[in-house]
Design a protein around this motif. Structure first.
Motif, PDB file in Angstrom:
ATOM      1  N   ASN A   1       0.798  -1.227   0.000  1.00  0.00           N
ATOM      2  CA  ASN A   1       0.000   0.000   0.000  1.00  0.00           C
ATOM      3  C   ASN A   1       0.836   1.285   0.000  1.00  0.00           C
ATOM      4  O   ASN A   1       0.348   2.358   0.360  1.00  0.00           O
ATOM      5  N   LYS A   2       2.096   1.187  -0.425  1.00  0.00           N
ATOM      6  CA  LYS A   2       2.928   2.365  -0.608  1.00  0.00           C
ATOM      7  C   LYS A   2       2.966   2.702  -2.100  1.00  0.00           C
ATOM      8  O   LYS A   2       2.675   1.861  -2.939  1.00  0.00           O
ATOM      9  N   GLY A   3       3.358   3.929  -2.429  1.00  0.00           N
ATOM     10  CA  GLY A   3       3.382   4.314  -3.827  1.00  0.00           C
ATOM     11  C   GLY A   3       1.979   4.403  -4.389  1.00  0.00           C
ATOM     12  O   GLY A   3       0.989   4.496  -3.661  1.00  0.00           O
ATOM     13  N   ALA A   4       1.880   4.375  -5.730  1.00  0.00           N
ATOM     14  CA  ALA A   4       0.584   4.435  -6.411  1.00  0.00           C
ATOM     15  C   ALA A   4       0.509   3.326  -7.448  1.00  0.00           C
ATOM     16  O   ALA A   4       1.460   3.076  -8.185  1.00  0.00           O
ATOM     17  N   LEU A   5      -0.639   2.672  -7.489  1.00  0.00           N
ATOM     18  CA  LEU A   5      -0.876   1.570  -8.417  1.00  0.00           C
ATOM     19  C   LEU A   5      -2.060   1.937  -9.298  1.00  0.00           C
ATOM     20  O   LEU A   5      -3.197   2.019  -8.827  1.00  0.00           O
ATOM     21  N   VAL A   6      -1.810   2.190 -10.572  1.00  0.00           N
ATOM     22  CA  VAL A   6      -2.875   2.526 -11.516  1.00  0.00           C
ATOM     23  C   VAL A   6      -3.373   1.231 -12.156  1.00  0.00           C
ATOM     24  O   VAL A   6      -2.610   0.503 -12.787  1.00  0.00           O
ATOM     25  N   ALA A   7      -4.655   0.953 -11.946  1.00  0.00           N
ATOM     26  CA  ALA A   7      -5.272  -0.266 -12.464  1.00  0.00           C
ATOM     27  C   ALA A   7      -6.247   0.126 -13.566  1.00  0.00           C
ATOM     28  O   ALA A   7      -7.284   0.744 -13.302  1.00  0.00           O
ATOM     29  N   ASN A   8      -5.911  -0.229 -14.789  1.00  0.00           N
ATOM     30  CA  ASN A   8      -6.735   0.146 -15.940  1.00  0.00           C
ATOM     31  C   ASN A   8      -7.562  -1.032 -16.424  1.00  0.00           C
ATOM     32  O   ASN A   8      -7.101  -2.171 -16.427  1.00  0.00           O
ATOM     33  N   GLU A   9      -8.781  -0.745 -16.854  1.00  0.00           N
ATOM     34  CA  GLU A   9      -9.641  -1.775 -17.439  1.00  0.00           C
ATOM     35  C   GLU A   9     -10.512  -1.154 -18.516  1.00  0.00           C
ATOM     36  O   GLU A   9     -11.185  -0.144 -18.289  1.00  0.00           O
ATOM     37  N   LEU A  10     -10.490  -1.748 -19.706  1.00  0.00           N
ATOM     38  CA  LEU A  10     -11.256  -1.225 -20.831  1.00  0.00           C
ATOM     39  C   LEU A  10     -12.746  -1.517 -20.701  1.00  0.00           C
ATOM     40  O   LEU A  10     -13.592  -0.675 -21.004  1.00  0.00           O
TER      41      LEU A  10
END
Length: 476
Positions: free
Chosen positions: A140-149
């Protein structure tokens, strides 16, 4: 799965011409007609592997370690007929994720000897198995971009992130091809688990080959080439990306990777995965990719390539029309007051890796590392909804409990198995000889399962309606 499962002759001919000589096409076909072993991955955002094994020791579960994932296990259960794996208490509390063993391999490849996890992109993330696996490594550190079309899959993705305690994620809803131009060189690490023809999934999906054709894989490969170029453009120089599919033909695998190399030359390096785990050499290609035929590890078929970016590459400039961002960041002193109130009400302390933002009366917790991307790309959702403001303070949200609470809070109330089942059915709980006031964290076997509110001697159920279940629930 039955032995007469449909496998097109043209597919078998294609595999015959590309399968390594040491592998047998007869064994391949036989394996494709055999049911896939079930597997799970322990969610270390909530529980350690050792504690998980202790917790399930009283169950009739046989767990066999997955060689390429130190949190993964193949599972055999005696209670399969009475309770589905998804309706066990441990799953609903987010202690494990049901994930096919081979699909754990791409994230292992991405994380191997990789400390660049400040800002990570999962370009095709739903339903969230690999996203939550990455999140475990990030803690849960940093940033996680989760993309879904696919819009229909965003809701499932969010539900899985919430259940597993992920609060550093930001969800986007795009064709992955936009990232290269909208966010060039913005990410330290990228996973592209590309949409594919799904040839490797035949053991778990009877219809996997229903629409298969040589023409269709050529069309899919064209999409994959655009996606891998976009991913590479969005990757920072020095960064690592992994390209993976659950298919077996080389058009969608090796050839897509070679297209990237032809496009960007020496900026692209293929890093060998031969030492990723004991036995990896059995699936290693000449380029250092892993091309996993199902009979090799008795798993789903998979392809994994690890790629290093050595230099900046050109991207086409794009004209952006973003619109007004509907959130405002809270000033430091107000943020401190909100954090203090959360601690006073629920005994939860906020981490220093997050910022509080407001939208009208809603209080949100954003990962701090996402700030440079705000205004650059449009987000479907960022972080977690922490609370709603009202006249008497804050109404803390279920997702805040599932992502931030540990179960050891002073306001936590432990439920019995019958009470926990009632809770998941959306019913209020009446703990024996207890009463209180204010909001309360409810737990089962030491782990949070939601938030309720004391009304006299009962706890009013705060489980969101979409999470209510009423059949086939756990026994203990």
């Amino acid at each position: 799965m039955h032995p007469n499962i449909y496998i097109p002759d043209a597919f078998i001919d294609l595999i015959k011409h590309t399968m390594p000589e040491n592998l047998s096409i007869d064994e391949f076909i036989s394996c494709c007609k055999t049911p896939l072993r079930r597997s799970i991955r322990v969610n270390t955002l909530k529980i350690s592997v050792a504690d998980f094994l202790t917790r399930v020791a009283d169950k009739d579960w046989t767990l066999t370690p997955v060689p390429w994932c130190d949190t993964g296990f193949w599972i055999k259960r005696e209670d399969e007929e009475s309770v589905s794996l998804g309706n066990t208490a441990e799953h609903m509390a987010g202690l494990f994720y049901i994930q096919e063993a081979s699909s754990m391999m791409p994230v292992t490849a991405l994380l191997d000897k990789n400390d660049n996890l400040d800002c990570v992109l999962d370009m095709a993330s739903a339903p969230g198995s690999k996203t939550t696996q990455i999140a475990c490594a990030m803690q849960n550190k940093g940033a996680l971009v989760a993309n879904e079309l696919a819009a229909s899959r965003i809701k499932v993705l969010h539900a899985n992130l919430q259940r597993c305690g992920v609060h550093n994620a930001a969800l986007t809803h795009f064709d992955g091809c936009v990232f290269g131009t909208w966010a060039p060189e913005a990410f330290d690490s990228i996973l592209l688990d590309a949409p594919c023809s799904g040839e490797g999934a035949i053991r778990k999906d009877d219809d996997a080959m229903a629409n298969w054709s040589l023409e269709s894989i050529d069309e899919i490969a064209a999409v994959q080439r655009n996606l891998i170029v976009s991913a590479f453009q969005a990757l920072k120089p020095g960064g690592v990306m992994v390209y993976s599919t659950c298919t077996l033909n080389q058009h969608e695998n090796q050839e897509v990777c070679h297209y990237l190399k032809q496009t960007f030359g020496d900026a692209v390096e293929f890093e060998s995965l031969g030492d990723l785990f004991d036995g990896a050499q059995q699936a290693l290609t000449a380029e250092g990719f892993l091309h996993v035929y199902p009979q090799v590890f008795d798993s789903e078929g998979f392809f994994v390539a690890r790629i290093r970016k050595h230099a900046s590459v050109e991207t086409e400039p794009v004209k952006k029309r973003m619109g007004k961002f509907p959130f405002n960041q809270v000033k430091a002193d107000e943020q401190q007051l909100i954090a203090q109130q959360l601690n006073a009400d629920l005994d939860i302390t906020l981490s220093t890796n997050s910022d509080i933002w407001l939208r009208d009366k809603e209080v949100w917790l954003f990962p701090s590392q996402i700030k440079p991307l705000i205004g650059e790309i449009r987000f479907q959702r960022i972080g977690i909804k922490l609370a709603e403001q009202h006249k008497k303070g804050y109404r803390w949200q279920h997702e805040a409990i599932m992502t931030l609470a540990t179960g050891k809070e002073t306001v936590a109330i432990a439920l019995t198995a019958p009470q926990a089942k009632e809770w998941f059915m959306g019913r209020d709980i009446r703990p024996e000889n207890q009463s209180g006031k204010g909001e309360v964290i409810v737990t089962y076997r030491d782990y949070p399962i939601g938030i309720g509110k004391w009304v006299g001697n009962r706890i009013k159920n705060g489980l969101p309606r979409e999470l209510v279940r009423d059949t086939n629930l756990f026994d203990i």
